[in-house]
Design an enzyme around this catalytic site. Structure first.
Site, PDB file in Angstrom:
ATOM      1  N   HIS A 121       1.549  -1.147   0.002  1.00 59.25           N
ATOM      2  CA  HIS A 121      -0.003   0.310  -0.129  1.00 59.25           C
ATOM      3  C   HIS A 121       0.952   0.723  -0.849  1.00 59.25           C
ATOM      4  O   HIS A 121       2.090   1.272   0.969  1.00 59.25           O
ATOM      5  CB  HIS A 121      -0.960  -0.227   1.411  1.00 59.25           C
ATOM      6  CG  HIS A 121      -2.342   1.416   1.349  1.00 59.25           C
ATOM      7  ND1 HIS A 121      -1.690   2.218   1.436  1.00 59.25           N
ATOM      8  CD2 HIS A 121      -3.190   0.937   0.598  1.00 59.25           C
ATOM      9  CE1 HIS A 121      -3.502   2.704   1.514  1.00 59.25           C
ATOM     10  NE2 HIS A 121      -3.966   2.550   0.473  1.00 59.25           N
ATOM     11  N   GLU A 128      -3.804   2.260  -7.118  1.00 60.48           N
ATOM     12  CA  GLU A 128      -4.666   3.139  -6.704  1.00 60.48           C
ATOM     13  C   GLU A 128      -3.852   4.484  -6.936  1.00 60.48           C
ATOM     14  O   GLU A 128      -2.749   4.545  -6.090  1.00 60.48           O
ATOM     15  CB  GLU A 128      -4.169   2.581  -4.926  1.00 60.48           C
ATOM     16  CG  GLU A 128      -4.882   1.881  -4.582  1.00 60.48           C
ATOM     17  CD  GLU A 128      -5.535   1.242  -2.731  1.00 60.48           C
ATOM     18  OE1 GLU A 128      -6.313   1.752  -2.588  1.00 60.48           O
ATOM     19  OE2 GLU A 128      -4.393   1.224  -3.222  1.00 60.48           O
TER      20      GLU A 128
HETATM   21  C1  PEP Z   1      -6.711   3.557   0.198  1.00 55.64           C
HETATM   22  O1  PEP Z   1      -5.785   4.425   1.229  1.00 55.64           O
HETATM   23  O2  PEP Z   1      -6.307   2.052  -0.179  1.00 55.64           O
HETATM   24  C2  PEP Z   1      -7.669   3.901  -0.098  1.00 55.64           C
HETATM   25  C3  PEP Z   1      -8.480   3.459  -1.182  1.00 55.64           C
HETATM   26  O3  PEP Z   1      -8.740   5.055   0.354  1.00 55.64           O
HETATM   27  P1  PEP Z   1      -9.605   5.947   0.374  1.00 55.64           P
HETATM   28  O4  PEP Z   1     -10.762   5.104  -0.165  1.00 55.64           O
HETATM   29  O5  PEP Z   1      -9.611   6.472   1.704  1.00 55.64           O
HETATM   30  O6  PEP Z   1      -9.184   6.919  -1.143  1.00 55.64           O
END
Ligand code: PEP
Length: 279
Positions: free
Chosen positions: A126, A196
């Site tokens: 992450h 992400e």
């Molecule tokens: C994450 O940190 O994996 C994430 C998707 O956070 P958020 O949904 O709060 O943007």
């Protein structure tokens, strides 16, 4: 490389107490009660809450089994486990694991500990761990190998910074993350890749459908075209500022099989709505 069932994953990060966890599960179970048309649902709570979640989930499953006429007291533990697992709607995952099996790693948690506590999945790489704990792709790769050895499905997180996106270097960066993080020449039954973009995590900024689609197709292409990567079941997720308002649009993107959800997963009702939409 097959795409299996859609999946939605809650990443609670460093949030929720024991009491709040009980409340969350009660409320979430109420929201999804009787709904058999759901995606795979995974909850990744802080490590100390995993065993507690497993116990609470099992309690609910035993109630359902009894209501269906099973006499739990007459069954052996392994039979109960099997029946409960068959009806489980919420699976558990860790938020990280160590790359060694055990040893002098203060504060870390081993993959086999997660597995023993009831986890099926583990989030690895992450961006918060990469930034705050200086995790390189090489470390993430070692963690993936250890997770797989311990029967955990890795949820590999990748994603570019805003700078790389603006400089139009984001595809090269993602390619290098894929090549350096995924172990080569080992047969991987299931791998989840969560795209992400760092600039979207917790910011309320979300890439366009076309941008998500470009990236999902790119990741699938890179993996398919690399003969050293042997992944049987690959699923690509999107993560970053998702909520019940944008779930349907994200889930309509080709090659996207689910979402990794941070902030919005802290509220049981909101996450349940997302789960229903993510089917
Ligand atoms: C994450 O940190 O994996 C994430 C998707 O956070 P958020 O949904 O709060 O943007």
């Amino acid at each position: 490389m097959t795409q299996n069932k859609n999946i939605i994953i809650a990443n609670w990060k460093m949030n929720h107490s024991f009491d709040a966890t009980e409340e969350w599960l009660k409320s979430f179970n109420k929201e999804i009660e009787g709904n058999n048309n759901l995606p795979e649902i995974v909850l990744c709570p802080p490590a100390i809450l995993i065993d507690y979640c497993d116990e609470l989930l099992l309690g609910g499953e035993l109630e359902i089994l009894e209501s269906k006429g099973n006499n739990i007291e007459e069954l052996e533990e392994s039979q109960i486990d099997k029946l409960a697992t068959d009806i489980r709607k919420v699976h558990l995952g860790g938020q990280d694991c160590g790359y060694d099996e055990k040893g002098a790693f203060t504060g870390d948690i081993a993959a086999n500990m997660l597995h023993d506590a009831g986890c099926k999945y583990v989030i690895l790489g992450h961006s918060e761990r990469r930034k705050n704990h200086f995790e390189s792709d090489e470390i993430v790769q070692k963690k993936i190998v250890t997770a797989l050895k311990n029967k955990l499905v890795p949820i590999l997180c990748i994603g570019e910074s805003l700078e790389l996106r603006e400089e139009n270097k984001y595809l090269d960066f993602i390619k290098s993350q894929i090549l350096s993080s995924i172990p080569k020449n080992i047969e991987i039954e299931q791998l989840i890749i969560a795209y992400e973009p760092i600039w979207s995590i917790g910011t309320g900024k979300i890439p366009s459908k076309d941008q998500i689609s470009e990236m999902a197709d790119f990741i699938v292409g890179e993996i398919k075209n690399n003969k050293d990567l042997k992944i049987n079941g690959l699923r690509i997720l999107y993560g970053g500022s998702t909520n019940s308002q944008n779930t349907a649009e994200i889930m309509s993107v080709n090659n996207v099989s689910g979402m990794l959800v941070g902030g919005a997963s802290l509220k049981a009702k909101e996450f349940a709505q997302m789960a229903v939409l993510a089917k």
